[in-house]
Motif scaffolding. Structure first.
Motif, mmCIF file in Angstrom:
data_model
loop_
_atom_site.group_PDB
_atom_site.id
_atom_site.type_symbol
_atom_site.label_atom_id
_atom_site.label_comp_id
_atom_site.label_asym_id
_atom_site.label_seq_id
_atom_site.Cartn_x
_atom_site.Cartn_y
_atom_site.Cartn_z
ATOM 1 N N VAL A 67 0.820 -1.211 0.000
ATOM 2 C CA VAL A 67 0.000 0.000 0.000
ATOM 3 C C VAL A 67 0.854 1.262 0.000
ATOM 4 O O VAL A 67 0.550 2.234 -0.691
ATOM 5 N N THR A 124 -3.071 5.883 7.158
ATOM 6 C CA THR A 124 -2.449 6.171 5.876
ATOM 7 C C THR A 124 -2.191 7.674 5.832
ATOM 8 O O THR A 124 -3.017 8.463 6.280
ATOM 9 N N LYS A 133 -6.279 5.658 -1.024
ATOM 10 C CA LYS A 133 -5.897 4.526 -0.179
ATOM 11 C C LYS A 133 -6.101 4.918 1.278
ATOM 12 O O LYS A 133 -5.295 5.637 1.855
#
Length: 174
Positions: A67, A124, A133
């Protein structure tokens, strides 16, 4: 609001069955996970298992999908900073390194987090969020209905703290 086990199961099954991105086999597997959690009648043990499952899921998902876009120990945000000629924030280990403090998080051991902390794992950075994301407990099928809103807020905002401390806070917010 605390849901009963029957409501948790019903809502979870409905949510899982509405997901058209996964196979029938995966749906059945996910339903079994929820049923397994609900079989644990001791609330402390149930939340402990749930907490571990969430941490393991996030660890796997972040690593498997990369990610953060790590290349040579630099996350995609820091790679972008270098590309733009901004050198002040180009440390290794992504968000686990504080450039303000000039060091890695003290829980980072051999490139891995040494504690189970959902807030840290679910985080994130703004760079990734701009790219779509992001994570929340409501997006994780086996967590969505097990926690109330106060518990979710607490979990998602309690960084750098070990599991036992967070579990105590979860139980206090029932």
């Amino acid at each position: 609001m605390i849901y009963s086990d029957k409501i948790i199961l019903k809502k979870s099954i409905n949510k899982i069955n509405k997901d058209n991105k996964i196979s029938h086999e995966e749906k059945q597997k996910r339903i079994k996970v929820v049923e397994k959690l609900l079989k644990e009648k001791n609330i402390e043990k149930r939340y402990s298992k749930l907490y571990d499952m969430i941490c393991d899921y996030l660890d796997y998902d972040f690593i498997e999908r990369n990610v953060c876009g790590f290349k040579n120990d630099l996350c995609s945000r820091r790679q972008y900073m270098i590309k733009k000629g901004i050198k002040k924030d180009t440390y290794l280990n992504g968000c686990c390194h504080s450039y303000k403090e000039g060091k890695d998080c003290h829980h980072l051991k051999n490139g891995r987090c040494s504690i189970k902390n959902i807030a840290c794992k679910i985080y994130t950075c703004p760079y990734l969020r701009l790219k779509g994301k992001n994570y929340s407990l409501n997006k994780i099928y086996f967590a969505r209905y097990f926690f109330n809103i106060r518990q979710k807020f607490y979990i998602e905002n309690t960084y750098f703290v070990d599991k036992d401390v967070v579990l105590k806070g979860i139980l206090e917010r029932m």
